[in-house]
Design an enzyme around this catalytic site. Structure first.
Site, PDB file in Angstrom:
ATOM      1  N   GLU A  79      25.525  43.053  35.704  1.00  0.00           N
ATOM      2  CA  GLU A  79      24.473  42.639  35.128  1.00  0.00           C
ATOM      3  C   GLU A  79      23.317  42.055  36.067  1.00  0.00           C
ATOM      4  O   GLU A  79      22.530  41.425  35.647  1.00  0.00           O
ATOM      5  CB  GLU A  79      25.206  41.562  34.167  1.00  0.00           C
ATOM      6  CG  GLU A  79      25.715  42.329  32.790  1.00  0.00           C
ATOM      7  CD  GLU A  79      26.157  41.207  31.771  1.00  0.00           C
ATOM      8  OE1 GLU A  79      26.169  40.029  32.143  1.00  0.00           O
ATOM      9  OE2 GLU A  79      26.295  41.651  30.845  1.00  0.00           O
TER      10      GLU A  79
ATOM     11  N   GLU B 244      47.892  47.499  39.655  1.00  0.00           N
ATOM     12  CA  GLU B 244      47.655  45.937  39.875  1.00  0.00           C
ATOM     13  C   GLU B 244      48.743  45.390  40.686  1.00  0.00           C
ATOM     14  O   GLU B 244      48.786  44.310  41.536  1.00  0.00           O
ATOM     15  CB  GLU B 244      47.269  45.105  38.685  1.00  0.00           C
ATOM     16  CG  GLU B 244      48.541  44.837  37.686  1.00  0.00           C
ATOM     17  CD  GLU B 244      48.492  43.898  36.493  1.00  0.00           C
ATOM     18  OE1 GLU B 244      49.060  42.828  36.596  1.00  0.00           O
ATOM     19  OE2 GLU B 244      47.248  44.269  35.822  1.00  0.00           O
TER      20      GLU B 244
END
Length: 297
Positions: free
Chosen positions: A80, A111
């Site tokens: 963004e 992860e």
């Protein structure tokens, strides 16, 4: 030591028996504690922002590294920044355990990897000019820990954002932000308060850092990209707000200049496009300084 984010919330022990109104009332009340938790760590957030500003000024990059919700939030913030501030896509980067696939679907074991983050950081050529922020609600995600450790080996300055006190990633970072949001309404679901806290902190870091590199005039986003009709309309309205021109006049100025920032300087400095471009070069992209230079001429 038990992690705060994994404990049961005493206020929601009967969550499954609550009415919808009771449930969302409780969630709203719990969410209010997020703001208070962030207030406690504003000095640490300020330190990170000052470091990121220095990084940008030196031509370095801001790199977010996370897994799960934290990884997605880092990617969201990075993506963004491009249309909001007209930065190069590589100036703010989000890396997530499992890569692009993990944005939509869980990637088993990613992860927990102790090597994946290092490989990805090598692939983007991490350097001492960059600044890396490790994101982990638990504060113990192996992928994030290994990223911070590797960054330290490379002489890269780092920060961490966790939602538990005395977390593992805090010990690995130069600046540790611990927004302790406590037990979730739905036990262990850190996409709730912990995720909200991380989103708010990332908003602060990227927004303040980029504003301090000339990406705003007053409170207007002057480097917004007009990539669709909504953003073109916003661009014209920003020019109108900054200069006092009518919407039609601002539209003409935007068309002539080709950018919001340049149009504002042209109008307020009463300058040609070439003169306004020169003023912005001299002021390193800061509109206020460009206008001050114009006044001195």
């Amino acid at each position: 030591m038990d992690k705060e984010t994994e404990k049961r919330n005493c206020a929601s022990m009967n969550l499954d028996q609550m009415s919808v109104r009771e449930m969302i009332q409780l969630m709203n009340e719990e969410d209010q504690s997020v703001i208070v938790a962030i207030q406690q760590v504003l000095p640490k957030i300020e330190q990170v922002i000052e470091a990121v500003i220095a990084t940008f000024q030196a031509g370095g990059r801001l790199i977010y590294v996370g897994a799960g919700t934290s990884g997605r939030l880092g990617i969201l913030d990075a993506v963004e920044c491009v249309p909001t501030f007209d930065i190069e896509p590589g100036q703010v980067i989000g890396l997530m355990a499992g890569g692009d696939t993990a944005i939509k679907s869980a990637v088993e074991g990613a992860e927990d990897s102790l090597t994946l983050a290092q490989e990805e950081l090598q692939a983007i050529q991490l350097s001492e000019h960059d600044f890396l922020i490790g994101l982990s609600a638990s504060g113990s995600t192996p992928y994030v820990k290994s990223a911070l450790a590797y960054a330290k080996e490379c002489g890269v300055k780092t920060a961490s954002i966790a939602n538990n006190p005395s977390s593992d990633i805090s010990a690995l970072a130069n600046i540790a932000i611990e927004v302790v949001t406590g037990p979730e309404v739905l036990t262990g679901s850190t996409r709730l308060k912990a995720g909200t806290a991380q989103k708010l902190v990332l908003n602060m870091i990227s927004t303040a850092s980029l504003i301090k590199t000339g990406k705003a005039y007053q409170n207007l986003m002057i480097d917004v990209q007009g990539t669709n009709q909504k953003l073109i309309d916003r661009s014209i309205r920003i020019i109108s707000e900054a200069t006092g021109l009518s919407y039609r006049q601002a539209s003409e100025a935007y068309e002539l200049a080709g950018s919001v920032k340049l149009a504002i300087v042209m109008v307020l400095a009463k300058a040609t496009k070439e003169e306004a471009e020169d003023l912005l070069v001299q002021s390193q992209g800061f509109v206020r300084q460009a206008l001050e230079l114009a006044d001195k001429k």
